[in-house]
Design a protein around this motif. Structure first.
Motif, PDB file in Angstrom:
ATOM      1  N   THR A  70       0.827  -1.207   0.000  1.00 54.96           N
ATOM      2  CA  THR A  70       0.000   0.000   0.000  1.00 54.96           C
ATOM      3  C   THR A  70       0.859   1.253   0.000  1.00 54.96           C
ATOM      4  OG1 THR A  70      -1.804  -1.166   1.125  1.00 54.96           O
ATOM      5  CG2 THR A  70      -1.815   1.241   1.259  1.00 54.96           C
ATOM      6  N   SER A  71       1.965   1.230   0.726  1.00 50.27           N
ATOM      7  CA  SER A  71       2.901   2.365   0.697  1.00 50.27           C
ATOM      8  C   SER A  71       3.470   2.565  -0.696  1.00 50.27           C
ATOM      9  CB  SER A  71       4.047   2.130   1.688  1.00 50.27           C
ATOM     10  OG  SER A  71       3.559   2.033   3.007  1.00 50.27           O
ATOM     11  N   LEU A  72       3.798   1.455  -1.359  1.00 51.23           N
ATOM     12  CA  LEU A  72       4.342   1.548  -2.714  1.00 51.23           C
ATOM     13  C   LEU A  72       3.318   2.141  -3.668  1.00 51.23           C
ATOM     14  CD1 LEU A  72       6.470   0.957  -4.889  1.00 51.23           C
ATOM     15  CD2 LEU A  72       5.541  -1.351  -5.053  1.00 51.23           C
ATOM     16  N   VAL A 106      10.247  -5.466  -6.142  1.00 53.28           N
ATOM     17  CA  VAL A 106      10.637  -4.352  -5.281  1.00 53.28           C
ATOM     18  C   VAL A 106      10.968  -4.922  -3.908  1.00 53.28           C
ATOM     19  CG1 VAL A 106       9.842  -2.309  -4.022  1.00 53.28           C
ATOM     20  CG2 VAL A 106       9.376  -2.512  -6.472  1.00 53.28           C
ATOM     21  N   VAL A 107      12.140  -4.610  -3.401  1.00 49.84           N
ATOM     22  CA  VAL A 107      12.530  -5.003  -2.050  1.00 49.84           C
ATOM     23  C   VAL A 107      12.325  -3.790  -1.152  1.00 49.84           C
ATOM     24  CG1 VAL A 107      14.324  -5.960  -0.573  1.00 49.84           C
ATOM     25  CG2 VAL A 107      14.212  -6.627  -2.985  1.00 49.84           C
ATOM     26  N   VAL A 134      13.768  -0.038  -1.458  1.00 50.70           N
ATOM     27  CA  VAL A 134      13.253   1.076  -0.655  1.00 50.70           C
ATOM     28  C   VAL A 134      13.757   0.932   0.777  1.00 50.70           C
ATOM     29  CG1 VAL A 134      11.201   2.308   0.142  1.00 50.70           C
ATOM     30  CG2 VAL A 134      11.181   1.154  -2.088  1.00 50.70           C
ATOM     31  N   PRO A 135      14.474   1.928   1.298  1.00 49.68           N
ATOM     32  CA  PRO A 135      14.985   1.822   2.665  1.00 49.68           C
ATOM     33  C   PRO A 135      13.894   2.033   3.712  1.00 49.68           C
ATOM     34  CG  PRO A 135      15.479   3.985   1.785  1.00 49.68           C
ATOM     35  CD  PRO A 135      14.864   3.209   0.650  1.00 49.68           C
ATOM     36  N   ALA A 182      13.553   6.837  -3.287  1.00 54.66           N
ATOM     37  CA  ALA A 182      13.424   5.502  -3.873  1.00 54.66           C
ATOM     38  C   ALA A 182      12.117   5.370  -4.649  1.00 54.66           C
ATOM     39  CB  ALA A 182      13.508   4.439  -2.779  1.00 54.66           C
ATOM     40  N   TYR A 183      11.023   5.896  -4.094  1.00 51.65           N
ATOM     41  CA  TYR A 183       9.734   5.810  -4.786  1.00 51.65           C
ATOM     42  C   TYR A 183       9.718   6.670  -6.047  1.00 51.65           C
ATOM     43  CZ  TYR A 183       7.683   3.297  -0.830  1.00 51.65           C
ATOM     44  OH  TYR A 183       7.383   2.358   0.125  1.00 51.65           O
ATOM     45  N   ARG A 184      10.352   7.824  -5.999  1.00 54.75           N
ATOM     46  CA  ARG A 184      10.451   8.648  -7.215  1.00 54.75           C
ATOM     47  C   ARG A 184      11.212   7.905  -8.311  1.00 54.75           C
ATOM     48  NH1 ARG A 184       9.065  14.069  -6.878  1.00 54.75           N
ATOM     49  NH2 ARG A 184       8.785  14.895  -4.755  1.00 54.75           N
TER      50      ARG A 184
END
Length: 252
Positions: free
Chosen positions: A20-22, A172-173, A203-204, A230-232
């Motif tokens: 959901t965050s992604l 995606v990790v 993504v950290p 990371a998301y950008r």
């Protein structure tokens, strides 16, 4: 950009990986880049995407209302007040009648005509909600954390996605902790080798993310480093740009 948008299912074999965050953050990044984006919550009864986007109680109609002809996509999709071009189509609180795969495919055909990208937030696991989201998507992103059980679940998930051709299935990790960095390279390489997936992003772990989620504030409007960066970059890769992986070691 073609006249037809892309529908991307975001899936995982278990809960807590950050799907959901992604969806909310990559969707925000795509919209901030000028794309018209729909975030579609497919988790019937356990929806949380409205909370992550800060749109709680804004969506009155859900994807089943659109798929089953009770309202139009235009009336059901809610635009974010702070991120122009970012829309939410929520999941039902409870299921009246299950949306069929044919109904979902027809809905997504309409979505492709109106949006550049649709990110489908699939429920965790490999049940009917997962099948509904993945069955109508053009591409699929498997989200995992770096721990062994999550990576194994990711590999099982990939086995259920054999219909996707090479290049349309990515990994995606998420939630990578700094103390795991020494082991991370080998762990990811092993996961990619066994799953056969290209890496879309790493993504950290970032304290700013849960803080923004709890406040219903888009992370990308409040941060440009850490998970936000990371998301950008993931959003850029979704659009076909070649962007190197962020150097997580430098994140404070």
């Amino acid at each position: 950009m073609s006249n037809s948008g892309q529908c991307i299912a975001v899936v995982s074999g278990k809960g807590g990986t950050g799907k959901t965050s992604l969806v909310s953050c990559a969707g925000s990044a795509l919209a901030l880049a000028g794309r018209r984006v729909l975030c579609l919550d497919c988790d019937v009864g356990l929806r949380n995407l409205d909370l992550a986007l800060g749109l709680t109680d804004q969506a009155m109609m859900d994807f089943s209302d659109v798929a089953q002809g009770r309202c139009s996509l235009e009336s059901a999709a809610v635009e974010h007040p702070k991120v122009p071009g970012l829309f939410l189509l929520t999941a039902p609180v409870r299921s009246r009648r299950s949306v069929t795969p044919e109904e979902m495919k027809a809905l997504l055909a309409d979505v492709r005509r109106q949006f550049d990208y649709c990110l489908l937030d699939a429920p965790a696991g490999l049940g009917s909600g997962f099948q509904l989201a993945a069955g109508g998507a053009d591409r699929c992103v498997v989200v995992t954390t770096a721990d062994a059980s999550s990576l194994r679940d990711a590999q099982h998930t990939v086995m259920e996605l054999s219909r996707f051709p090479a290049g349309e299935l990515h990994l995606v990790v998420n939630r990578v902790r700094r103390k795991m960095l020494r082991q991370l390279h080998a762990t990811i390489d092993d996961a990619i080798d066994r799953a056969g997936l290209p890496l879309l992003g790493v993504v950290p772990e970032d304290d700013a993310l849960p803080l923004c989620l709890n406040q219903g504030a888009p992370l990308l409007l409040h941060s440009s480093q850490g998970a936000a960066l990371a998301y950008r970059n993931i959003a850029k890769r979704i659009q076909g740009e070649k962007v190197p992986l962020a150097r997580i070691k430098r994140i404070k």
